[in-house]
Design a protein around this motif. Sequence first.
Motif, PDB file in Angstrom:
ATOM      1  N   GLU A  27       0.839  -1.204   0.000  1.00  0.00           N
ATOM      2  CA  GLU A  27       0.000   0.000   0.000  1.00  0.00           C
ATOM      3  C   GLU A  27       0.874   1.255   0.000  1.00  0.00           C
ATOM      4  O   GLU A  27       0.680   2.159  -0.803  1.00  0.00           O
ATOM      5  N   ARG A  28       1.817   1.297   0.917  1.00  0.00           N
ATOM      6  CA  ARG A  28       2.665   2.476   1.104  1.00  0.00           C
ATOM      7  C   ARG A  28       3.594   2.716  -0.089  1.00  0.00           C
ATOM      8  O   ARG A  28       3.731   3.847  -0.555  1.00  0.00           O
ATOM      9  N   ALA A  29       4.215   1.677  -0.584  1.00  0.00           N
ATOM     10  CA  ALA A  29       5.232   1.824  -1.626  1.00  0.00           C
ATOM     11  C   ALA A  29       4.650   1.948  -3.024  1.00  0.00           C
ATOM     12  O   ALA A  29       5.123   2.748  -3.833  1.00  0.00           O
ATOM     13  N   PHE A  30       3.648   1.149  -3.343  1.00  0.00           N
ATOM     14  CA  PHE A  30       3.159   1.068  -4.711  1.00  0.00           C
ATOM     15  C   PHE A  30       1.751   1.607  -4.911  1.00  0.00           C
ATOM     16  O   PHE A  30       1.267   1.678  -6.031  1.00  0.00           O
ATOM     17  N   GLY A  31       1.069   1.953  -3.827  1.00  0.00           N
ATOM     18  CA  GLY A  31      -0.278   2.507  -3.964  1.00  0.00           C
ATOM     19  C   GLY A  31      -1.359   1.473  -4.198  1.00  0.00           C
ATOM     20  O   GLY A  31      -2.467   1.812  -4.606  1.00  0.00           O
ATOM     21  N   PHE A  32      -1.063   0.199  -3.944  1.00  0.00           N
ATOM     22  CA  PHE A  32      -2.088  -0.832  -4.067  1.00  0.00           C
ATOM     23  C   PHE A  32      -3.058  -0.679  -2.896  1.00  0.00           C
ATOM     24  O   PHE A  32      -2.712  -0.116  -1.865  1.00  0.00           O
ATOM     25  N   ARG A  33      -4.269  -1.204  -3.053  1.00  0.00           N
ATOM     26  CA  ARG A  33      -5.228  -1.109  -1.942  1.00  0.00           C
ATOM     27  C   ARG A  33      -5.779  -2.487  -1.604  1.00  0.00           C
ATOM     28  O   ARG A  33      -5.980  -3.325  -2.482  1.00  0.00           O
ATOM     29  N   ARG A  34      -5.986  -2.682  -0.334  1.00  0.00           N
ATOM     30  CA  ARG A  34      -6.574  -3.935   0.133  1.00  0.00           C
ATOM     31  C   ARG A  34      -8.032  -3.966  -0.297  1.00  0.00           C
ATOM     32  O   ARG A  34      -8.768  -3.017  -0.071  1.00  0.00           O
ATOM     33  N   SER A  35      -8.441  -5.063  -0.870  1.00  0.00           N
ATOM     34  CA  SER A  35      -9.846  -5.214  -1.226  1.00  0.00           C
ATOM     35  C   SER A  35     -10.511  -6.311  -0.402  1.00  0.00           C
ATOM     36  O   SER A  35     -11.724  -6.335  -0.270  1.00  0.00           O
ATOM     37  N   MET A  36      -9.702  -7.203   0.166  1.00  0.00           N
ATOM     38  CA  MET A  36     -10.244  -8.248   1.033  1.00  0.00           C
ATOM     39  C   MET A  36      -9.101  -8.818   1.870  1.00  0.00           C
ATOM     40  O   MET A  36      -8.046  -9.148   1.339  1.00  0.00           O
ATOM     41  N   VAL A  37      -9.317  -8.890   3.175  1.00  0.00           N
ATOM     42  CA  VAL A  37      -8.358  -9.533   4.073  1.00  0.00           C
ATOM     43  C   VAL A  37      -9.162 -10.412   5.024  1.00  0.00           C
ATOM     44  O   VAL A  37     -10.056  -9.929   5.715  1.00  0.00           O
ATOM     45  N   ILE A  38      -8.861 -11.700   5.019  1.00  0.00           N
ATOM     46  CA  ILE A  38      -9.564 -12.653   5.874  1.00  0.00           C
ATOM     47  C   ILE A  38      -8.542 -13.258   6.831  1.00  0.00           C
ATOM     48  O   ILE A  38      -7.506 -13.764   6.405  1.00  0.00           O
ATOM     49  N   ALA A  39      -8.851 -13.177   8.128  1.00  0.00           N
ATOM     50  CA  ALA A  39      -7.966 -13.727   9.152  1.00  0.00           C
ATOM     51  C   ALA A  39      -8.735 -14.755   9.977  1.00  0.00           C
ATOM     52  O   ALA A  39      -9.960 -14.660  10.126  1.00  0.00           O
ATOM     53  N   ASP A  40      -7.999 -15.720  10.517  1.00  0.00           N
ATOM     54  CA  ASP A  40      -8.638 -16.709  11.385  1.00  0.00           C
ATOM     55  C   ASP A  40      -8.792 -16.144  12.801  1.00  0.00           C
ATOM     56  O   ASP A  40      -8.435 -14.992  13.065  1.00  0.00           O
ATOM     57  N   ARG A  41      -9.291 -16.938  13.704  1.00  0.00           N
ATOM     58  CA  ARG A  41      -9.538 -16.479  15.083  1.00  0.00           C
ATOM     59  C   ARG A  41      -8.258 -16.064  15.808  1.00  0.00           C
ATOM     60  O   ARG A  41      -8.288 -15.284  16.741  1.00  0.00           O
ATOM     61  N   ASP A  42      -7.113 -16.587  15.352  1.00  0.00           N
ATOM     62  CA  ASP A  42      -5.834 -16.238  15.964  1.00  0.00           C
ATOM     63  C   ASP A  42      -5.163 -15.045  15.291  1.00  0.00           C
ATOM     64  O   ASP A  42      -4.034 -14.696  15.629  1.00  0.00           O
ATOM     65  N   GLY A  43      -5.849 -14.452  14.305  1.00  0.00           N
ATOM     66  CA  GLY A  43      -5.290 -13.302  13.602  1.00  0.00           C
ATOM     67  C   GLY A  43      -4.353 -13.659  12.474  1.00  0.00           C
ATOM     68  O   GLY A  43      -3.716 -12.787  11.887  1.00  0.00           O
ATOM     69  N   GLN A  44      -4.250 -14.955  12.139  1.00  0.00           N
ATOM     70  CA  GLN A  44      -3.384 -15.391  11.042  1.00  0.00           C
ATOM     71  C   GLN A  44      -4.103 -15.195   9.709  1.00  0.00           C
ATOM     72  O   GLN A  44      -5.298 -15.462   9.597  1.00  0.00           O
ATOM     73  N   LEU A  45      -3.373 -14.751   8.727  1.00  0.00           N
ATOM     74  CA  LEU A  45      -3.952 -14.501   7.418  1.00  0.00           C
ATOM     75  C   LEU A  45      -4.448 -15.798   6.789  1.00  0.00           C
ATOM     76  O   LEU A  45      -3.735 -16.799   6.750  1.00  0.00           O
ATOM     77  N   VAL A  46      -5.666 -15.780   6.301  1.00  0.00           N
ATOM     78  CA  VAL A  46      -6.250 -16.895   5.567  1.00  0.00           C
ATOM     79  C   VAL A  46      -6.233 -16.571   4.069  1.00  0.00           C
ATOM     80  O   VAL A  46      -5.893 -17.405   3.240  1.00  0.00           O
ATOM     81  N   HIS A  47      -6.580 -15.328   3.731  1.00  0.00           N
ATOM     82  CA  HIS A  47      -6.660 -14.913   2.325  1.00  0.00           C
ATOM     83  C   HIS A  47      -6.632 -13.393   2.270  1.00  0.00           C
ATOM     84  O   HIS A  47      -7.251 -12.738   3.102  1.00  0.00           O
ATOM     85  N   ALA A  48      -5.913 -12.839   1.297  1.00  0.00           N
ATOM     86  CA  ALA A  48      -5.912 -11.390   1.101  1.00  0.00           C
ATOM     87  C   ALA A  48      -5.853 -11.079  -0.388  1.00  0.00           C
ATOM     88  O   ALA A  48      -5.186 -11.780  -1.148  1.00  0.00           O
ATOM     89  N   GLU A  49      -6.563 -10.040  -0.777  1.00  0.00           N
ATOM     90  CA  GLU A  49      -6.538  -9.563  -2.157  1.00  0.00           C
ATOM     91  C   GLU A  49      -6.269  -8.070  -2.161  1.00  0.00           C
ATOM     92  O   GLU A  49      -6.701  -7.342  -1.264  1.00  0.00           O
ATOM     93  N   MET A  50      -5.534  -7.653  -3.179  1.00  0.00           N
ATOM     94  CA  MET A  50      -5.256  -6.235  -3.371  1.00  0.00           C
ATOM     95  C   MET A  50      -5.674  -5.860  -4.783  1.00  0.00           C
ATOM     96  O   MET A  50      -5.705  -6.705  -5.678  1.00  0.00           O
ATOM     97  N   ARG A  51      -5.975  -4.584  -4.957  1.00  0.00           N
ATOM     98  CA  ARG A  51      -6.363  -4.059  -6.270  1.00  0.00           C
ATOM     99  C   ARG A  51      -5.475  -2.883  -6.635  1.00  0.00           C
ATOM    100  O   ARG A  51      -5.003  -2.147  -5.776  1.00  0.00           O
ATOM    101  N   PHE A  52      -5.277  -2.745  -7.916  1.00  0.00           N
ATOM    102  CA  PHE A  52      -4.634  -1.571  -8.486  1.00  0.00           C
ATOM    103  C   PHE A  52      -5.324  -1.333  -9.804  1.00  0.00           C
ATOM    104  O   PHE A  52      -5.184  -2.135 -10.732  1.00  0.00           O
ATOM    105  N   HIS A  53      -6.127  -0.284  -9.874  1.00  0.00           N
ATOM    106  CA  HIS A  53      -6.996  -0.017 -11.018  1.00  0.00           C
ATOM    107  C   HIS A  53      -7.826  -1.279 -11.299  1.00  0.00           C
ATOM    108  O   HIS A  53      -8.487  -1.769 -10.405  1.00  0.00           O
ATOM    109  N   GLU A  54      -7.727  -1.848 -12.502  1.00  0.00           N
ATOM    110  CA  GLU A  54      -8.547  -3.020 -12.821  1.00  0.00           C
ATOM    111  C   GLU A  54      -7.857  -4.339 -12.491  1.00  0.00           C
ATOM    112  O   GLU A  54      -8.404  -5.404 -12.715  1.00  0.00           O
ATOM    113  N   SER A  55      -6.664  -4.280 -11.933  1.00  0.00           N
ATOM    114  CA  SER A  55      -5.915  -5.493 -11.621  1.00  0.00           C
ATOM    115  C   SER A  55      -6.212  -5.990 -10.210  1.00  0.00           C
ATOM    116  O   SER A  55      -6.520  -5.219  -9.321  1.00  0.00           O
TER     117      SER A  55
END
Length: 155
Positions: A27-55
């Motif tokens: 986010e900070r370096a390239f300007g990408f944005r989080r579009s979905m972040v899913i974490a389990d009950r322990d706060g561990q990442l399950v799935h994350a997606e980022m967007r940049f324009h149409e990508s």
Amino acid sequence: MKDPFDRPTLCVGIFYRDPLSALAWLERAFGFRRSMVIADRDGQLVHAEMRFHESCFIVDGEWCDDIASPLSKERRNTQACYVRLSTGLDQHCAVARGAGAEIVQEPEDQSYGDRTYRARDPEGHLWTFFQPVHVISREQLETLTGWSIDGWHPH
């Protein structure tokens, strides 16, 4: 209701030892944005997606033996990410550098009509950012470089 998994035709996955830190850095370096972040009950990442324009791309951890960050493979890459910018390539590079990106190739005009720069993120992924600056024909590029080009993308 809009489908939260509505994505472009092609999405890529990028794997990190520390995917949560990677999300913040991208986010900070390239300007990408989080579009979905899913974490389990322990706060561990399950799935994350980022967007940049149409990508769209997926940021994930090293979830099995066949998946690794370049950091786990002596900073070797088996792929690279190419991102098209419509404007502001030099400023984008300056922001990335300020956020700690290793600039592997400074912004430079290419013979095929793009201005590009290359950067490595903190885990060693290679990113190429390009901005079209002028249109060149296949014949012009063949004459200029001596290359033989089979096929040519229309602009």
